[in-house]
Design a protein around this motif. Structure first.
Motif, mmCIF file in Angstrom:
data_model
loop_
_atom_site.group_PDB
_atom_site.id
_atom_site.type_symbol
_atom_site.label_atom_id
_atom_site.label_comp_id
_atom_site.label_asym_id
_atom_site.label_seq_id
_atom_site.Cartn_x
_atom_site.Cartn_y
_atom_site.Cartn_z
ATOM 1 N N GLY A 55 -66.254 -27.678 3.614
ATOM 2 C CA GLY A 55 -65.096 -27.817 4.500
ATOM 3 C C GLY A 55 -64.000 -28.653 3.870
ATOM 4 O O GLY A 55 -62.809 -28.328 3.960
ATOM 5 N N ARG A 56 -64.380 -29.741 3.202
ATOM 6 C CA ARG A 56 -63.383 -30.592 2.532
ATOM 7 C C ARG A 56 -62.728 -29.858 1.374
ATOM 8 O O ARG A 56 -61.535 -30.008 1.109
ATOM 9 C CB ARG A 56 -64.039 -31.864 2.040
ATOM 10 N N ALA A 57 -63.507 -29.044 0.654
ATOM 11 C CA ALA A 57 -62.948 -28.338 -0.493
ATOM 12 C C ALA A 57 -61.933 -27.291 -0.081
ATOM 13 O O ALA A 57 -61.046 -26.922 -0.861
ATOM 14 C CB ALA A 57 -64.070 -27.681 -1.301
ATOM 15 N N ARG B 118 -68.150 -44.968 20.516
ATOM 16 C CA ARG B 118 -67.069 -44.111 19.992
ATOM 17 C C ARG B 118 -66.884 -44.269 18.481
ATOM 18 O O ARG B 118 -66.608 -43.297 17.788
ATOM 19 C CB ARG B 118 -65.764 -44.428 20.720
ATOM 20 N N GLY B 119 -67.018 -45.482 17.978
ATOM 21 C CA GLY B 119 -66.919 -45.662 16.533
ATOM 22 C C GLY B 119 -68.057 -44.989 15.800
ATOM 23 O O GLY B 119 -67.871 -44.397 14.735
ATOM 24 N N GLU B 120 -69.262 -45.041 16.370
ATOM 25 C CA GLU B 120 -70.435 -44.430 15.735
ATOM 26 C C GLU B 120 -70.333 -42.912 15.741
ATOM 27 O O GLU B 120 -70.837 -42.238 14.850
ATOM 28 C CB GLU B 120 -71.700 -44.874 16.474
ATOM 29 N N ALA B 121 -69.623 -42.350 16.744
ATOM 30 C CA ALA B 121 -69.522 -40.898 16.856
ATOM 31 C C ALA B 121 -68.735 -40.287 15.711
ATOM 32 O O ALA B 121 -68.885 -39.097 15.404
ATOM 33 C CB ALA B 121 -68.861 -40.525 18.180
ATOM 34 N N LEU B 122 -67.890 -41.079 15.069
ATOM 35 C CA LEU B 122 -67.070 -40.561 13.969
ATOM 36 C C LEU B 122 -67.813 -40.528 12.652
ATOM 37 O O LEU B 122 -67.316 -39.960 11.674
ATOM 38 C CB LEU B 122 -65.795 -41.401 13.821
ATOM 39 N N ILE C 150 -65.678 -33.816 10.039
ATOM 40 C CA ILE C 150 -64.791 -32.894 9.329
ATOM 41 C C ILE C 150 -63.343 -33.116 9.755
ATOM 42 O O ILE C 150 -62.418 -33.088 8.940
ATOM 43 C CB ILE C 150 -65.231 -31.440 9.585
ATOM 44 N N VAL C 151 -63.150 -33.356 11.051
ATOM 45 C CA VAL C 151 -61.804 -33.659 11.547
ATOM 46 C C VAL C 151 -61.254 -34.902 10.861
ATOM 47 O O VAL C 151 -60.080 -34.958 10.466
ATOM 48 C CB VAL C 151 -61.831 -33.841 13.077
ATOM 49 N N ARG C 152 -62.090 -35.904 10.695
ATOM 50 C CA ARG C 152 -61.649 -37.126 10.041
ATOM 51 C C ARG C 152 -61.272 -36.873 8.583
ATOM 52 O O ARG C 152 -60.304 -37.443 8.073
ATOM 53 C CB ARG C 152 -62.747 -38.181 10.116
ATOM 54 N N ASP C 153 -62.022 -35.995 7.895
ATOM 55 C CA ASP C 153 -61.664 -35.656 6.515
ATOM 56 C C ASP C 153 -60.289 -34.989 6.449
ATOM 57 O O ASP C 153 -59.487 -35.274 5.549
ATOM 58 C CB ASP C 153 -62.723 -34.725 5.914
ATOM 59 N N ILE C 154 -60.032 -34.091 7.387
ATOM 60 C CA ILE C 154 -58.727 -33.415 7.411
ATOM 61 C C ILE C 154 -57.616 -34.422 7.656
ATOM 62 O O ILE C 154 -56.574 -34.410 6.995
ATOM 63 C CB ILE C 154 -58.717 -32.311 8.488
ATOM 64 N N ASN D 132 -62.731 -27.479 15.606
ATOM 65 C CA ASN D 132 -63.799 -28.478 15.753
ATOM 66 C C ASN D 132 -63.599 -29.314 17.005
ATOM 67 O O ASN D 132 -64.555 -29.595 17.744
ATOM 68 C CB ASN D 132 -63.838 -29.372 14.519
ATOM 69 N N LEU D 133 -62.355 -29.766 17.242
ATOM 70 C CA LEU D 133 -62.087 -30.592 18.424
ATOM 71 C C LEU D 133 -62.386 -29.829 19.712
ATOM 72 O O LEU D 133 -63.045 -30.345 20.631
ATOM 73 C CB LEU D 133 -60.637 -31.060 18.409
ATOM 74 N N LEU D 134 -61.873 -28.599 19.802
ATOM 75 C CA LEU D 134 -62.063 -27.817 21.028
ATOM 76 C C LEU D 134 -63.510 -27.378 21.201
ATOM 77 O O LEU D 134 -64.016 -27.303 22.332
ATOM 78 C CB LEU D 134 -61.134 -26.600 21.000
ATOM 79 N N ASP D 135 -64.187 -27.101 20.082
ATOM 80 C CA ASP D 135 -65.594 -26.699 20.184
ATOM 81 C C ASP D 135 -66.436 -27.845 20.734
ATOM 82 O O ASP D 135 -67.304 -27.635 21.600
ATOM 83 C CB ASP D 135 -66.093 -26.270 18.808
#
Length: 441
Positions: free
Chosen positions: A283-285, A383-387, A406-410, A343-346
């Motif tokens: 996903g990052r690539a 909430r911090g652990e969820a990321l 993956i959202v955080r990587d984007i 990802n967010l909506l899923d």
């Protein structure tokens, strides 16, 4: 482009103004010098006439007044003289009660002398010897009318020069604007590239700009081709690894390993980590980073299809809705934005009870994305652990726990930020802030 026009305009204005002032001052100076030389000859002739008017009388040297010009008899006429010899000094009646100061040097005095009634005098001194005596004759002429005319000419010249300068500047601005019009058109097309409204620049440009436009178009095609090849390679790699990974997972679940539960559990755990890490790195690539021309994310065109797909995947009565200003386009790659929002909506659909809402707002400082659901929410301490990558707080919901990671990587690639908050719908709100200008752009 306008700054170039201004710099060219100001530069030309300065050159024209300086050249005009220099030319005007030089012309007036030459006129003044020539006029003074002409008047010097006239004053010398007047001094010689006065010298000839000196005669020998019974009481010595006398002035033959009938031979004098009438202007020397009329007060403040503008023509004056002073004759000095021995211990005597004669002056014209036109001086009235004013004492004419003799010139310290022979010839025309450099400056102007003070005269009667506020006049400024052009003074000439001639030294002669007559009847055995040294005689000094100072002749003066009022130069004030000429100075007034000089100033009028100077004012008229300045006004005329200013008018000509304004006309030249207007013509210059018109010429520069027409000359830079092709550059302005190229700038407009580059702006359209940034907005995703075109794929390349028009090739119909002046000869001087053809190499630049050709290089930009070549770079755009090369960049797009490189990105497509990279994405295809990543996709091929993912498909190539799925089959061996599935075989290993199947082997790890075979009955032969049931007698070795610790070994079986260790193998399954390691294979799960490999699968998660592979999904994350693939996903990052795939991230494109800066969007290619014409690949920006058009909310009105892309969101309906995305929500239709989510509705089919989560077909359990959850209402999906989205809000965005008309015509809003996000300046990032379409595939990356779909990955982010997907990802967010899923995640929101997995936890929601009846409703999921997406809001996208564009502003001067950037963009704001909010995803709300009416699910059970999340405690602040979790909430911090969820990321963190691979962390799942509820094993009853299907998934690998990679969605928010993956959202955080984007967002790291876009220099954005993500915050988890309480939603007005009662569940969790995910807030994403994206800058208007990314670092390094």
């Amino acid at each position: 482009m306008r700054s170039i026009q201004r710099r060219l305009g100001f530069g030309l204005i300065g050159v024209l103004l300086g050249a005009g002032l220099l030319l005007a001052e030089t012309t007036l100076w030459m006129f003044d010098v020539g006029l003074r030389r002409y008047l010097q000859d006239d004053l010398r002739e007047q001094a010689e006439v006065l010298l000839a008017s000196l005669v020998r009388g019974q009481n010595g040297i006398q002035l033959d007044e009938p031979r004098l010009l009438g202007v020397y008899q009329r007060p403040y006429s503008g023509h004056y003289f002073r004759i000095d010899f021995a211990d005597q000094s004669w002056r014209s009646r036109s001086l009235w009660d004013h004492a004419l100061t003799p010139s310290p040097t022979v010839g025309l005095q450099d400056g102007l002398a003070d005269g009667p009634n506020g006049q400024l005098l052009l003074l000439y001194r001639g030294d002669y010897r007559r009847f055995g005596q040294d005689i000094s004759i100072n002749v003066a002429s009022d130069y004030t009318p000429i100075l007034h005319a000089y100033r009028r000419v100077q004012l008229f010249g300045c006004l005329l020069g200013l008018g000509v300068l304004v006309l030249v500047v207007m013509l210059q601005r018109l010429t520069v604007r027409r000359a830079l019009k092709p550059l302005e058109e190229v700038r407009r097309q580059v702006e359209q590239l940034q907005q995703g409204l075109r794929h390349e620049l028009d090739s119909g440009v002046p000869v001087e700009l053809e190499p630049l436009v050709a290089q930009i178009n070549h770079l755009l095609r090369q960049t797009e081709s490189t990105l497509q090849r990279s994405r295809h390679a990543v996709g091929n790699l993912g498909h190539a690894l799925k089959t061996p990974l599935a075989v290993l997972t199947s082997l790890a679940a075979r009955a032969e390993l049931a007698a070795r539960p610790e070994l079986q559990a260790s193998l399954q755990e390691q294979l799960a980590q490999i699968e998660q890490r592979l999904a994350r790195e693939l996903g990052r690539a795939r991230l494109a980073g800066e969007a290619l021309p014409a690949s920006h994310f058009d909310c009105a065109a892309e969101l309906p299809g995305l929500f239709a797909t989510l509705a089919m995947v989560h077909n359990r009565g959850v209402t999906l809705d989205w809000q965005a200003p008309p015509g809003l386009r996000l300046p990032w790659d379409r595939e990356d934005v779909l990955e982010l929002l997907g990802n967010l909506l899923d995640n929101a659909c997995k936890w929601a009870q009846t409703k999921v809402l997406l809001e996208i707002v564009g502003g001067v400082d950037g963009w704001l994305i909010r995803v709300d659901d009416d699910g059970p929410g999340m405690a602040a301490e979790f909430r911090g652990e969820a990321l963190n990558r691979g962390i799942r707080l509820d094993e009853q919901v299907a998934g690998h726990g990679l969605g928010l990671a993956i959202v955080r990587d984007i967002l790291d690639a876009w220099h954005g930020s993500l915050v988890l908050q309480d939603s007005p719908l009662g569940g969790l709100r995910v807030v994403i802030e994206l800058p208007a200008r990314r670092e390094g752009s």
